[in-house]
Design an enzyme around this catalytic site. Structure first.
Site, PDB file in Angstrom:
ATOM      1  N   GLY A 227       0.889  -0.879   0.042  1.00 57.06           N
ATOM      2  CA  GLY A 227       0.095   0.453   0.119  1.00 57.06           C
ATOM      3  C   GLY A 227       0.892   1.797   0.296  1.00 57.06           C
ATOM      4  CB  CYS A 255       5.421  -3.957  -0.039  1.00 54.79           C
ATOM      5  SG  CYS A 255       5.965  -2.154  -0.930  1.00 54.79           S
ATOM      6  CG  LEU A 256       2.426   0.000   4.304  1.00 48.22           C
ATOM      7  CD1 LEU A 256       3.182   0.769   5.112  1.00 48.22           C
ATOM      8  CD2 LEU A 256       0.659   0.778   3.534  1.00 48.22           C
ATOM      9  CD  GLN A 259       7.805  -0.207   4.200  1.00 42.82           C
ATOM     10  OE1 GLN A 259       6.720   0.225   4.173  1.00 42.82           O
ATOM     11  NE2 GLN A 259       8.197   0.259   3.177  1.00 42.82           N
ATOM     12  N   GLY A 299       9.314   3.557  -1.032  1.00 37.35           N
ATOM     13  CA  GLY A 299       9.730   4.325  -1.012  1.00 37.35           C
ATOM     14  C   GLY A 299      10.659   4.432   0.440  1.00 37.35           C
ATOM     15  CG  PHE A 300       8.425   4.927   3.384  1.00 34.86           C
ATOM     16  CD1 PHE A 300       8.571   5.755   4.575  1.00 34.86           C
ATOM     17  CD2 PHE A 300       7.328   5.457   2.704  1.00 34.86           C
ATOM     18  CE1 PHE A 300       7.679   7.625   4.352  1.00 34.86           C
ATOM     19  CE2 PHE A 300       7.036   6.331   2.972  1.00 34.86           C
ATOM     20  CZ  PHE A 300       7.190   7.226   3.805  1.00 34.86           C
ATOM     21  CG  HIS A 341       5.407  -5.874  -5.065  1.00 32.98           C
ATOM     22  ND1 HIS A 341       4.056  -5.648  -4.484  1.00 32.98           N
ATOM     23  CD2 HIS A 341       6.038  -4.494  -4.421  1.00 32.98           C
ATOM     24  CE1 HIS A 341       4.114  -4.783  -3.865  1.00 32.98           C
ATOM     25  NE2 HIS A 341       5.316  -4.129  -3.971  1.00 32.98           N
ATOM     26  CD  GLU A 343       2.561  -8.852  -5.809  1.00 27.21           C
ATOM     27  OE1 GLU A 343       2.392  -7.388  -6.423  1.00 27.21           O
ATOM     28  OE2 GLU A 343       3.099  -9.399  -4.604  1.00 27.21           O
TER      29      GLU A 343
END
Length: 364
Positions: A227, A255-256, A259, A299-300, A341, A343
């Protein structure tokens, strides 16, 4: 035919003049670049790009049109696109239409006929920053700057609750042997397809769903999705993830979601200089010693020092370009996550084994 002019203005004052593509108007966001050679429609519909203007480093965009099956959400989520050479003519026989018509339909403003190589080199040097594309302020620099100043900073911005599903929905075969509760922070369709084809019945919940509501589905495991936005301000998701971990069922984050899992374990995150976005990022699996080529968009990133000093998690994957953390797992719980990712839509399939690892954890 004379093409309508457009202007791209960056927060540091750098300006590019080009021609309008997509819908006329003015729109701003954080400018970043993706180095993928293909898959522009999947990129433009990835919710993780919400609030961002995407520069595609591939010089020719639009030449294969668009097709309904190559979307990662219901509609494009980007704030704008920047390309070198744009084609309104497409050659793919099964395409449903042109990229130009697609961008106009969803009111996406873009700019073409600029030196994207120069722009990307600038972003790599100066870092990701806000920018604005406009076909309306050609002779009004002050007005354009005023519009740019209204664009929110991605650092500290919470977006997942805005882009996630508003109501829970199901994906997959109801009679499948496994059930997974997916927390939607901006989930991609191909993640759900990757789970469903492995015998998982998914129920996708809004980002701010409580653990109690998730438990009503009686899942065999939990998935934390990709996300947009800054994970450090998503306290609601971090707290729910802590509760999920206390339950002891398998957890997989991408990903998000990676985090958020890290934040739930006391690992901090920070904003990168210009991020990782593309289809050819090299990752090393520290558990197997093997390397894989991955699709990335973030970006994080998780703070490596925190991971190395943690008694709770260990690093499982590392990015070979800059040695940032690309994967973690908990030492005493069946939970793991990756920054990239697996997928990979679009992208290589080197990392799809991670879905199999998640299935194996739920079958134990």
């Amino acid at each position: 035919m004379n093409k309508q002019k457009a202007t791209l203005l960056l927060a540091d004052g750098t300006m590019f003049k080009g021609t309008l593509i997509g819908s006329p108007g003015t729109n701003g966001g954080e400018i970043c670049f993706n180095t993928g050679m293909t898959g522009y429609q999947e990129i433009y519909t990835d919710p993780s790009y919400t609030g961002q203007i995407i520069v595609t480093t591939t010089s020719h965009i639009g030449n294969y049109g668009v097709i309904d099956s190559e979307v990662e959400s219901d509609h494009p989520t980007i704030s704008g696109i920047v390309v070198n050479s744009f084609s309104e003519i497409y050659s793919r026989l099964d395409a449903s239409g042109s990229l130009q018509d697609y961008l106009q339909k969803y009111e996406i403003t873009g700019i073409a006929d600029i030196d994207t190589r120069k722009l990307v080199r600038h972003i790599r040097s100066k870092g990701a920053m806000n920018a604005i594309i406009s076909s309306e302020f050609e002779n009004d620099l002050a007005g354009l700057k005023a519009q740019l100043n209204l664009v929110p900073d991605m650092d500290g911005l919470e977006l997942s609750s805005q882009v996630c599903t508003k109501e829970p929905f199901y994906f997959g075969d109801e009679s499948a042997p496994l059930k997974v509760a997916c927390l939607d922070f901006g989930i991609k369709f191909n993640i759900l397809r990757s789970l469903a084809e492995r015998g998982v019945y998914c129920k996708v919940f809004p980002a701010k769903t409580s653990l109690k509501t998730l438990q009503e589905f009686n899942p065999d495991g939990y998935f934390l999705s990709n996300g947009p936005g800054d994970p450090a301000v998503m306290e609601y998701a971090v707290n729910t993830t802590k509760e999920i971990l206390d339950e002891g069922k398998p957890v997989f984050g991408i990903c998000l979601g990676h985090q958020i899992l890290a934040e739930a374990c006391g690992i901090s995150t920070y904003k990168m200089h210009h991020g990782h976005r593309g289809l050819n990022h090299p990752i090393k699996n520290l558990l197997t010693g093997k390397s894989e080529i991955t699709s990335q968009n973030h970006g994080f990133v998780v703070k490596r020092e925190d991971v190395e000093n943690s008694d709770v998690v260990e690093m499982t994957h590392v990015h070979l370009n800059d040695n940032t953390v690309a994967g973690i797992k908990l030492k005493n719980k069946p939970a793991f996550s990756v920054q990239y990712h697996p997928e990979s839509s679009p992208g290589p399939h080197d990392s799809r084994y991670l879905f199999d690892d998640f299935i194996s954890l739920m079958n134990k």
